[in-house]
Design an enzyme around this catalytic site. Structure first.
Site, PDB file in Angstrom:
ATOM      1  N   GLU A  60       0.799  -1.218   0.000  1.00 44.24           N
ATOM      2  CA  GLU A  60       0.000   0.000   0.000  1.00 44.24           C
ATOM      3  C   GLU A  60       0.840   1.281   0.000  1.00 44.24           C
ATOM      4  O   GLU A  60       0.456   2.269  -0.636  1.00 44.24           O
ATOM      5  CB  GLU A  60      -0.931   0.016   1.223  1.00 44.24           C
ATOM      6  CG  GLU A  60      -1.979  -1.068   1.239  1.00 44.24           C
ATOM      7  CD  GLU A  60      -3.121  -0.769   0.287  1.00 44.24           C
ATOM      8  OE1 GLU A  60      -3.129   0.312  -0.324  1.00 44.24           O
ATOM      9  OE2 GLU A  60      -4.002  -1.632   0.144  1.00 44.24           O
TER      10      GLU A  60
ATOM     11  N   SER B 274     -29.702 -30.246  50.279  1.00 46.48           N
ATOM     12  CA  SER B 274     -28.850 -30.467  51.462  1.00 46.48           C
ATOM     13  C   SER B 274     -27.543 -29.700  51.419  1.00 46.48           C
ATOM     14  O   SER B 274     -26.699 -29.898  52.298  1.00 46.48           O
ATOM     15  CB  SER B 274     -28.544 -31.966  51.593  1.00 46.48           C
ATOM     16  OG  SER B 274     -29.729 -32.697  51.834  1.00 46.48           O
TER      17      SER B 274
END
Length: 698
Positions: A101, A361
């Site tokens: 680029e 429990s």
């Protein structure tokens, strides 16, 4: 009549030579105009009051403790744009982007005059636009400006913004903006979102072909989308590879290998790890772009898969939840809130780790812990498991049998109901509820109801996250910490702490639970755990801990319907042991016995502790430990814990007639010997009853 003049011949078409020169002249003029405009724009923009470049909005991310992505959230307009920087991506990808680029990115000031002249010359030579001459900074400028038609004015605006960016940001910051904003087709922006969508992974380590594909797509993101035009995407990728090879950046043999790589043909879903907790954290702090959690992503994924596998075998409509908490820091390492977030049949979107359920429990260990703390019981104390009536209530054991006389340790390991209710009657349901509430166990009672004896067998509501927090307190020596989910911004400076029970009582409970019989095909004696089953088989639980972590498991139907034979031992306990197996190969050992713990058989216990309930006088006050005439060491800050049975709160401790300690809600008082010699210790309750012992400090 005179003749008309002959018409003029049509003008000859311009030669190719003249057309070329017109293109050259036009391109040169364009380049000159752009260069002059750039200079003017540069002079105008570099001033003290130039506005700072805008911060792009990015998708919110929820990440684990190491920064690994758990779940991103789309922007309000539906775009996926994940923040990225050069340190987030493969260095080779960055090098390829710059080479392809903008080779002079590190040298120019936002506008590359050489690239502009090159673009003009290429256009004149080929009669078409070959390259645009835009720098990487100009591309970032275009992405940060409102969309405009491709005109001279738009190009000048990009140049101006490019110079602004160069004046205000470093090169790495500009590069990060490109990596965040580059378009990749559809609603995908930025290299991270593209890599996750098309490649299924973060762009930290990429193959050469994958990196080339990510370089190529932003050039024409809509026409090169791999999910729609894979052939075009492959051709564009190969052109990137060819150009980079021509520049000598990559070797020809690497190009051949990269070109042989397949191009993805479909989009992949973005990560959805810990979706329930991610949603909660994002909603809690919508202002944060990045939410750093305490979770461990690999562990979270393993346990999510475990829950999916196990619930498929349990039956349709059943779901499960798992919470893993670090004992030392109280940080939550895994939070599996449902079997499958996307499974509507299992109500997958419901956070079952925060659903209020009956604990069965699983509250019994806290009853025993208070009894140990009060000194009215010891793990080797004998207790009766026989039919008993508490008002109009006659509790029974799960198997409807009774074991007779047995040790408190065995009663807890077998999860017997009558011994638990006997102890709860002694320590007080309200006191148990208050301790649990103070330690972070939010209990849910029916409107207007007060804590009562049935809460010890599940007659109360609680959440899995809170129950896990309470068990982690036992593993931590009785000190409860609020669970920690977040690090960094928004994190609480220090977790809230509260004392659930004293250290010795917590250690006694851990040692008892370490001997709980393991489920089938599991190795026992490695983790301390307890199971629970709610009334009507609606909820099954298993919570356990080793020396480093606590794991809570819930299994049931999200709608609360009963499931025949759904018990904690059969459904939740195997899942608990499988979860530990996926966490660690060998569980860590529990903490060593704390100072003050008594490791003795029943015959060597003080007489009041040998058999719970025998010859016990209602509200009688008695110092059960230390025994009268005991000898204790005098070493500076060493303290002595006095255990008291009976009496009415508050309790006051006197040494040789002088008050030295007072407690409001527990039957343990602490005394620090002032020096050597004899001391007479007296405990007085609110009604004036008292008991005394004499100890010798050596």
């Amino acid at each position: 009549m005179s003749e008309l003049p002959a018409p003029l011949p049509p003008p000859a078409p311009p030669s190719a030579f003249s057309r070329r020169w017109r293109w050259v002249a036009g391109a040169a003029g364009l380049g000159l105009v752009l260069a002059l405009s750039a200079g003017v724009a540069g002079l105008a923009v570099i001033r003290a009051d130039a506005p700072p470049p805008p911060e792009p909005k990015v998708s919110a991310e929820v990440v684990d403790k190491e920064g690994r992505l758990l779940r991103p959230f789309a922007l309000p307009d539906g775009r996926w744009r994940l923040a990225a920087s050069a340190t987030d991506v493969d260095p080779r990808l960055v090098a390829m982007i710059l080479a392809y680029e903008d080779r002079r990115f590190r040298d120019h000031m936002g506008i590359d005059a050489i690239a502009l002249l090159r673009a003009a010359g290429q256009a004149a030579g080929s009669m078409r636009v070959v390259s645009g001459g835009s720098t990487l900074t100009m591309q970032v400028a275009r992405l940060t400006l409102p969309p405009r038609a491709r005109t001279m004015g738009a190009k000048l605006a990009q140049m101006r913004r490019a110079l602004e960016l160069e004046a205000r940001l470093s090169k790495d910051e500009i590069l990060s903006l490109y990596l965040t904003l580059a378009p990749y087709g559809g609603n995908i922006e930025g290299v991270r979102a593209a890599s996750l969508t098309y490649l299924g992974k973060e762009p930290r380590r990429l193959t050469l072909g994958e990196a080339a594909l990510l370089v190529a797509l932003p050039q024409s993101p809509e026409t090169r989308r791999p999910d729609r035009y894979p052939a075009r995407a492959k051709a564009a990728r190969d052109r990137v590879l060819d150009r980079l090879a021509a520049q000598g950046i990559i070797a020809p043999d690497e190009v051949r290998v990269a070109k042989a790589e397949a191009v993805p043909t479909a989009r992949r879903p973005l990560p959805q790890i810990a979706p329930h907790l991610s949603e909660e954290m994002a909603a809690e702090r919508p202002d944060l772009p990045r939410h750093l959690t305490t979770l461990d992503a690999p562990l979270q994924e393993r346990l999510e898969e475990l829950v999916r596998e196990r619930t498929r075998t349990l039956g349709r409509g059943l779901s499960a939840a798992i919470v893993v908490m670090d004992n030392d820091s109280a940080e939550v390492r895994a939070y599996v809130a449902a079997a499958d977030y996307f499974d509507k049949d299992r109500a997958g979107a419901v956070d079952l780790a925060r659903a209020v359920r009956s604990p069965g429990s699983t509250l019994k260990p806290f009853i025993y812990a208070l009894a140990f703390e009060d000194g009215i019981a010891h793990p080797e104390t004998l207790i009766e498991d026989r039919p008993a009536r508490f008002g109009a209530w006659r509790p029974e054991n799960f198997d409807r049998t009774f074991q007779g006389t047995l040790s408190v340790r065995k009663a807890l390991q077998m999860s017997l109901n009558v011994p638990a209710v006997r102890l709860l009657e002694a320590v007080g349901p309200q006191r148990l509820a208050s301790r649990m509430q103070q330690a972070g166990g939010r209990l849910e009672l029916p409107p207007g109801a007060a804590p009562a004896l049935p809460m010890g067998l599940g007659g109360v509501g609680i959440r899995l996250i809170d129950l896990t927090t309470l068990y982690a307190a036992l593993a931590r020596g009785g000190e409860a910490h609020a669970p920690v989910f977040r690090r960094g911004d928004g994190a609480v400076a220090a977790p809230r702490k509260a004392r659930l029970v004293d250290e010795v009582a917590a250690w006694y409970v851990g040692q008892c639970l370490l001997g709980t019989p393991a489920p089938e095909n599991a190795l026992g004696g490695r983790i301390a755990f307890k199971t629970g089953t709610s009334y009507g088989y609606r909820d099954s639980w298993a919570v356990g801990f080793d020396g480093r972590r606590t794991v809570g498991v819930w299994v049931g139907r999200p709608d609360g319907q009963a499931v025949p034979d759904l018990t904690g031992r059969a459904a939740a306990a195997p899942l608990l042991f499988d979860a530990f197996a996926r966490i660690v190969r060998t569980p860590a050992s529990l903490a060593a016995a704390p100072r003050g713990a008594v490791m003795a058989g029943n015959a060597r216990l003080p007489p009041p502790q040998r058999h719970f309930g025998r010859a016990r006088q209602e509200q009688a006050l008695e110092v059960v430990y230390p025994p009268d005439g005991a000898r204790v060491a005098a070493e500076g800050a060493e303290t002595l814990a006095l255990k008291v049975d009976g009496g009415t709160f508050p309790l006051t401790l006197l040494m040789d007639g002088r008050p030295v300690a007072r407690v409001e809600d527990r039957r343990t008082l602490f005394w620090t010997p002032p020096g050597r010699g004899f001391a007479r210790l007296t405990v007085i309750d609110a009604d004036g009853r008292s008991d005394s012992v004499t100890v010798k400090v050596e």
